[in-house]
Design a protein around this motif. Structure first.
Motif, PDB file in Angstrom:
ATOM      1  N   TYR A 281       0.462  -1.392  -0.199  1.00  0.00           N
ATOM      2  CA  TYR A 281      -0.552  -0.177  -0.160  1.00  0.00           C
ATOM      3  C   TYR A 281       1.208   1.412   0.149  1.00  0.00           C
ATOM      4  O   TYR A 281       0.590   2.215  -1.257  1.00  0.00           O
ATOM      5  CB  TYR A 281      -0.975  -0.212   1.184  1.00  0.00           C
ATOM      6  CG  TYR A 281      -2.060   1.477   0.842  1.00  0.00           C
ATOM      7  CD1 TYR A 281      -3.118   1.374   0.220  1.00  0.00           C
ATOM      8  CD2 TYR A 281      -1.392   1.729   2.310  1.00  0.00           C
ATOM      9  CE1 TYR A 281      -3.969   2.169   0.359  1.00  0.00           C
ATOM     10  CE2 TYR A 281      -2.293   2.933   1.812  1.00  0.00           C
ATOM     11  CZ  TYR A 281      -3.825   3.408   1.323  1.00  0.00           C
ATOM     12  OH  TYR A 281      -4.821   4.509   1.228  1.00  0.00           O
ATOM     13  N   PHE A 284       2.297   2.065  -3.499  1.00  0.00           N
ATOM     14  CA  PHE A 284       1.897   2.019  -4.511  1.00  0.00           C
ATOM     15  C   PHE A 284       1.766   4.197  -4.281  1.00  0.00           C
ATOM     16  O   PHE A 284       1.755   4.490  -5.346  1.00  0.00           O
ATOM     17  CB  PHE A 284       0.568   1.900  -4.500  1.00  0.00           C
ATOM     18  CG  PHE A 284      -1.016   2.839  -5.561  1.00  0.00           C
ATOM     19  CD1 PHE A 284      -0.263   2.201  -7.338  1.00  0.00           C
ATOM     20  CD2 PHE A 284      -1.836   3.409  -5.152  1.00  0.00           C
ATOM     21  CE1 PHE A 284      -1.329   2.257  -7.552  1.00  0.00           C
ATOM     22  CE2 PHE A 284      -2.607   3.999  -5.971  1.00  0.00           C
ATOM     23  CZ  PHE A 284      -2.717   3.485  -7.564  1.00  0.00           C
ATOM     24  N   PRO A 340      -7.789   1.766  -4.395  1.00  0.00           N
ATOM     25  CA  PRO A 340      -6.384   1.318  -3.526  1.00  0.00           C
ATOM     26  C   PRO A 340      -6.463   1.781  -1.947  1.00  0.00           C
ATOM     27  O   PRO A 340      -6.010   0.459  -1.738  1.00  0.00           O
ATOM     28  CB  PRO A 340      -5.096   2.332  -3.806  1.00  0.00           C
ATOM     29  CG  PRO A 340      -5.687   3.168  -4.749  1.00  0.00           C
ATOM     30  CD  PRO A 340      -6.956   3.420  -5.097  1.00  0.00           C
ATOM     31  N   LEU A 343      -7.923  -1.966  -2.565  1.00  0.00           N
ATOM     32  CA  LEU A 343      -7.475  -3.109  -2.448  1.00  0.00           C
ATOM     33  C   LEU A 343      -6.974  -3.441  -1.606  1.00  0.00           C
ATOM     34  O   LEU A 343      -6.452  -4.616  -0.979  1.00  0.00           O
ATOM     35  CB  LEU A 343      -6.554  -2.280  -3.974  1.00  0.00           C
ATOM     36  CG  LEU A 343      -6.755  -2.939  -5.278  1.00  0.00           C
ATOM     37  CD1 LEU A 343      -5.996  -2.344  -6.049  1.00  0.00           C
ATOM     38  CD2 LEU A 343      -7.821  -3.630  -5.469  1.00  0.00           C
ATOM     39  N   TYR A 344      -5.833  -2.530  -0.584  1.00  0.00           N
ATOM     40  CA  TYR A 344      -5.610  -2.547   0.725  1.00  0.00           C
ATOM     41  C   TYR A 344      -6.232  -3.709   1.575  1.00  0.00           C
ATOM     42  O   TYR A 344      -5.884  -4.014   2.270  1.00  0.00           O
ATOM     43  CB  TYR A 344      -5.313  -1.062   1.661  1.00  0.00           C
ATOM     44  CG  TYR A 344      -4.588  -1.845   2.598  1.00  0.00           C
ATOM     45  CD1 TYR A 344      -3.257  -1.900   3.166  1.00  0.00           C
ATOM     46  CD2 TYR A 344      -5.589  -0.866   3.898  1.00  0.00           C
ATOM     47  CE1 TYR A 344      -2.954  -2.154   4.513  1.00  0.00           C
ATOM     48  CE2 TYR A 344      -4.950  -1.000   5.231  1.00  0.00           C
ATOM     49  CZ  TYR A 344      -3.879  -1.400   5.020  1.00  0.00           C
ATOM     50  OH  TYR A 344      -3.554  -1.724   6.427  1.00  0.00           O
ATOM     51  N   ASP A 354      -4.859  -8.473  -4.350  1.00  0.00           N
ATOM     52  CA  ASP A 354      -4.720  -7.164  -4.527  1.00  0.00           C
ATOM     53  C   ASP A 354      -3.939  -6.518  -3.935  1.00  0.00           C
ATOM     54  O   ASP A 354      -3.062  -5.146  -4.178  1.00  0.00           O
ATOM     55  CB  ASP A 354      -6.219  -6.959  -3.967  1.00  0.00           C
ATOM     56  CG  ASP A 354      -7.574  -8.011  -4.144  1.00  0.00           C
ATOM     57  OD1 ASP A 354      -7.730  -6.874  -5.548  1.00  0.00           O
ATOM     58  OD2 ASP A 354      -7.653  -8.795  -3.381  1.00  0.00           O
ATOM     59  N   LEU A 358      -1.657  -3.973  -5.881  1.00  0.00           N
ATOM     60  CA  LEU A 358      -0.465  -2.757  -5.035  1.00  0.00           C
ATOM     61  C   LEU A 358       0.721  -2.113  -5.279  1.00  0.00           C
ATOM     62  O   LEU A 358       0.944  -1.088  -5.833  1.00  0.00           O
ATOM     63  CB  LEU A 358      -1.101  -2.179  -3.747  1.00  0.00           C
ATOM     64  CG  LEU A 358      -2.505  -2.418  -2.942  1.00  0.00           C
ATOM     65  CD1 LEU A 358      -3.686  -2.188  -1.657  1.00  0.00           C
ATOM     66  CD2 LEU A 358      -2.928  -0.358  -3.981  1.00  0.00           C
TER      67      LEU A 358
END
Length: 382
Positions: A281, A284, A340, A343-344, A354, A358
Motif C-alpha cells: 500500500y 503504491f 487503492p 485493494l488494501y 490485490d 498494489l
C-alpha cells in the motif's frame, strides 16, 4: 547505493529531531486505539440481540429449536412482551418475535399464516434473517404431520401403516441428505458468519488507517515538490537526477509512517495481514507521491492542501470501510473495486492478489518515472 543510503540518512536525521514526526508516530496509534476504546464493548463483542415472547402455555419445542440456533451472530432472549417492546424501542435489541397464545393449537392444525408478530425499531436490520430462522423452526415442528398427510392423500401408505413409518418421519437428515446453504460476498468470496461477526471493527480500523496514510502521501508529495523546487534541489538535480534525489527522501518519510501504521494496526483483532499489507500500500502511494512531485507543476502540488478535507469523505464513500455503495449504485462498482483503499482492505482479508496489484502499481509508476528520466533529451537547435 552508497549515495542512496547517505542521502537517506541525511534526510532521516532531521526528521527524527522534528516534533511533527513524533506527533505522527503517536497520532495514528492513538486514533485507532481511541476509536476501539470509544466503541461500546457491547457493539464490539456481542452478537445481534433478538427477543422472543412465548405464550403462557406451549411453545417450548419452538424455543428449544430457536435457542439451538443462538450463536456468535444472533442471540435469542426469552422475555415478556413489555420488556421486549422496551428493548426494541431503546435499540438494545434488533427486533423481537411474539408468538400468539394459541400457538400450539395453530401448529396442530397447520394454520401458520400469519403466525408471528415481529416487533422492529427504526434501527432494525437483521429482522429478515430472524424471520427466516423462525420459519425454519416452525417447518421442523410441522413437517412430520405434513409428511403423514401427504403419504395418506397420495395413497403411499394406509392408515394402519402409519405407526410403522412414523419414526422415520422424525429422523434428522444427515449432511449428505440436506440442502446446504453456502454464503458468499457480493464479489464471490466465501463468507463465514463467525468471521463476519468480528470483521466490522477491524474493517473500520484498517480503513481509517488507510485513509490517514493517503493523507500522508499527499502531504509527502507536497514536501517533495517544495524541496525539488527550492534552489538547492534545482542545483543538485542536473548532477544526480531528480528520481535518485527524491527516492531516499521518500524512504526517509515512509519509514516513520510505516512504524506508526504498524503500531496503529495492533488495535485490530488480527493485525498480521493488515501490517503486511502496509508494504504494497505504501509502495503504491509512495510512487504516486513521486509522480506528483516530479510533474514539475507547481500549481499541482501547491493545491494539494485544499484537497485534504475531501480525502476522508471520498475515501469512505469510494471504499467499503463503512458500507459498499456499489450494492446500491452499481455504476460505482469499478471505481470502488479498484480503489487503492479497497485493494488494501481486501489484502488485509487475505486476498494477496490485490496486495500484489498494489505493489505492481507502485513499481510500474517508479519504472515509468525512471524510464522518463533516462530518456535522452535533444539539445535545442541554435
Amino acid at each position: 547505493m552508497s549515495f542512496f543510503f547517505a542521502a537517506f540518512a541525511a534526510a532521516l536525521r532531521p526528521r527524527l529531531t522534528q516534533w511533527r514526526t513524533w506527533v505522527l508516530l503517536l497520532l495514528l496509534p492513538l486514533t485507532t486505539f481511541g476509536v476501539r476504546a470509544l466503541l461500546p464493548a457491547q457493539e464490539v463483542s456481542t452478537p445481534v440481540q433478538v427477543g422472543v415472547v412465548l405464550p403462557q402455555e406451549g411453545g417450548e419445542d419452538f424455543w428449544a429449536r430457536l435457542e439451538a440456533r443462538s450463536g456468535l451472530v444472533v442471540t435469542f432472549h426469552r422475555a415478556e412482551r413489555d420488556r421486549a417492546e422496551r428493548q426494541v424501542a431503546a435499540g438494545q435489541w434488533d427486533c423481537a418475535l411474539v408468538l400468539p397464545e394459541d400457538f400450539t393449537w395453530r401448529l396442530d392444525r397447520q394454520e401458520i399464516h400469519p403466525l408471528f408478530t415481529l416487533l422492529i425499531g427504526p434501527g432494525s436490520t437483521v429482522y429478515p434473517m430472524v424471520r427466516e430462522t423462525a420459519a425454519a423452526c416452525v417447518a421442523e415442528l410441522i413437517s412430520p404431520a405434513m409428511a403423514e398427510r401427504y403419504l395418506l392423500d397420495r395413497g403411499i401408505v394406509r392408515e394402519e401403516e402409519l405407526e410403522a413409518v412414523r419414526p422415520r418421519l422424525h429422523e434428522t437428515l444427515t449432511d449428505q441428505e440436506r440442502v446446504l446453504v453456502a454464503m458468499e460476498t457480493a464479489d464471490g468470496r466465501p463468507l463465514d458468519p463467525l468471521a463476519l461477526a468480528d470483521s466490522g471493527v477491524d474493517s473500520l480500523l484498517t480503513g481509517l488507517t488507510a485513509i490517514l496514510l493517503l493523507i500522508w502521501a499527499l502531504l509527502t508529495a507536497m514536501d517533495l515538490g517544495r524541496w525539488l523546487d527550492a534552489p538547492f534541489g534545482r542545483r543538485l538535480a542536473p548532477l544526480r537526477g531528480t528520481l535518485s534525489l527524491l527516492l531516499p527522501r521518500l524512504a526517509a518519510a515512509a519509514l516513520p509512517v510505516l512504524c506508526a501504521g504498524g503500531l496503529a494496526l495492533l488495535a485490530a483483532e488480527r493485525p498480521l495481514y493488515p501490517v503486511l499489507a502496509l508494504f504494497p500500500y505504501l509502495t503504491f502511494w509512495g510512487g504516486a507521491a513521486l509522480a506528483l512531485a516530479l510533474a514539475r507543476r507547481r500549481p499541482l502540488w501547491t493545491t494539494l492542501p485544499a484537497l485534504l478535507p475531501f480525502v476522508p469523505v471520498l475515501g469512505l464513500l469510494l471504499s467499503p470501510v463503512l458500507l459498499d455503495l456499489s450494492l446500491v449504485f452499481p455504476a460505482l462498482g469499478p471505481a470502488i473495486r479498484w480503489n487503492p483503499v479497497t485493494l488494501y482492505l481486501r489484502a488485509c482479508g487475505g486476498s494477496w492478489g490485490d496486495g500484489l496489484l498494489l505493489a505492481a502499481g507502485g513499481g510500474a509508476i517508479l519504472a515509468l518515472l525512471w524510464a522518463a528520466e533516462q530518456r535522452p533529451r535533444t539539445a535545442p537547435r541554435p
